[in-house]
Design an enzyme around this catalytic site. Structure first.
Site: not given
Ligand code: PXP
Length: 245
Positions: A7, A9-10, A18, A50, A52, A56-57, A77, A107-108, A158, A197-198, A219-220
């Site tokens: 992911n 996004d970040h 910036r 994602h 959104r 935002r990103h 997403e 976050t979601t 998922e 997620h996480g 992702g994060h």
């Molecule tokens: N899967 C889904 C559906 C998500 O919404 C996210 C967060 O955007 C992730 C995976 C990735 O989560 P994380 O950034 O905590 O790894």
């Protein structure tokens, strides 16, 4: 072999911090398209972005550019709204993951209520399916949500691993067990099981006791780790550039 979806996004979060709205002749960085290429070259199997509602990103243009180069590896997403459906049908990514969206969340936060929102989700799933897009539902590891996903004929779920990732030592076995039961229930009905997620390097080995996992979307923590391990090379590059003058 379990597949890794990154992911990115970040990458866009950092760019927006910036360059959001600021007119500049500089090339905004970091670039999500470049990041997408690096991830795939490093062996990642797919990319998640994602888009959104509050942008935002990731921006519309990021998705279009990434789809232009890596459509077959792209998982978009999105919220289950008419506007996002139109966008997905225009972009035609390989996969779409339907997620709940709440403007105020960082976050979601939780899974989609596939049970309560079946009426909204059914026609969206159908249109995406007709367009040849593989659809997944981001749901909590909950028997009722898996049942609803089966009845919606979702080919993929998922499983939201956020509660597992946030649980302390005492609660973690219970959260892991919920994921195991949900994965078994979905797999029994030939539904592909993804999770995300996480997830972090420190909780992956524990998560791997969940059976039937197809793709983990991360992702994060993956992007954070990249910053940590990449800082040394970055400092060296800048020092070298300064020495030249
Ligand atoms: N899967 C889904 C559906 C998500 O919404 C996210 C967060 O955007 C992730 C995976 C990735 O989560 P994380 O950034 O905590 O790894």
């Amino acid at each position: 072999m379990i597949r890794l979806g990154v992911n990115i996004d970040h990458i866009a979060t950092l760019r927006q911090a910036r360059y959001r709205g600021a007119p500049t002749a500089a090339t905004p960085e970091p670039d999500p398209l470049t990041a997408a290429q690096v991830c795939l070259e490093a062996g990642a199997h797919s990319l998640t972005v994602h888009l959104r509602e509050d942008r935002r990103h990731i921006q519309d243009d990021d998705v279009l550019k990434i789809a232009g180069r890596f459509r077959t590896q792209l998982n978009l997403e999105m919220a289950a709204t008419p506007a996002m459906l139109d966008f997905a049908l225009k972009v035609r990514p390989a996969e779409v993951c339907l997620v709940p969206e709440n403007r105020a969340e960082v976050t979601t936060e939780g899974g989609l209520d596939a049970h309560g929102q079946a009426q909204i989700l059914r026609p969206i799933l159908q249109k995406l399916r007709e367009a040849g897009i593989l659809v997944s539902l981001f749901i909590d590891p909950d028997a009722k949500q898996i049942e609803a996903s089966i009845s919606l004929q979702a080919p993929v779920v998922e499983l939201h691993t956020g509660r597992f990732a946030d649980a302390g030592e005492k609660d973690r076995p219970n959260e892991l067990n919920r994921l195991i039961q949900a994965a078994k229930q979905a797999h029994q009905k030939q539904i592909q099981v993804n999770a995300g997620h996480g997830l972090r390097l420190s909780n992956l080995s524990s998560l791997l006791s969940v059976p039937h996992l197809h793709t983990l979307n991360i992702g994060h923590s993956l992007v954070s780790h990249a910053l940590t391990v990449g800082l040394k090379a970055s400092v060296s590059a800048f020092l070298q550039a300064m020495q030249k003058s």
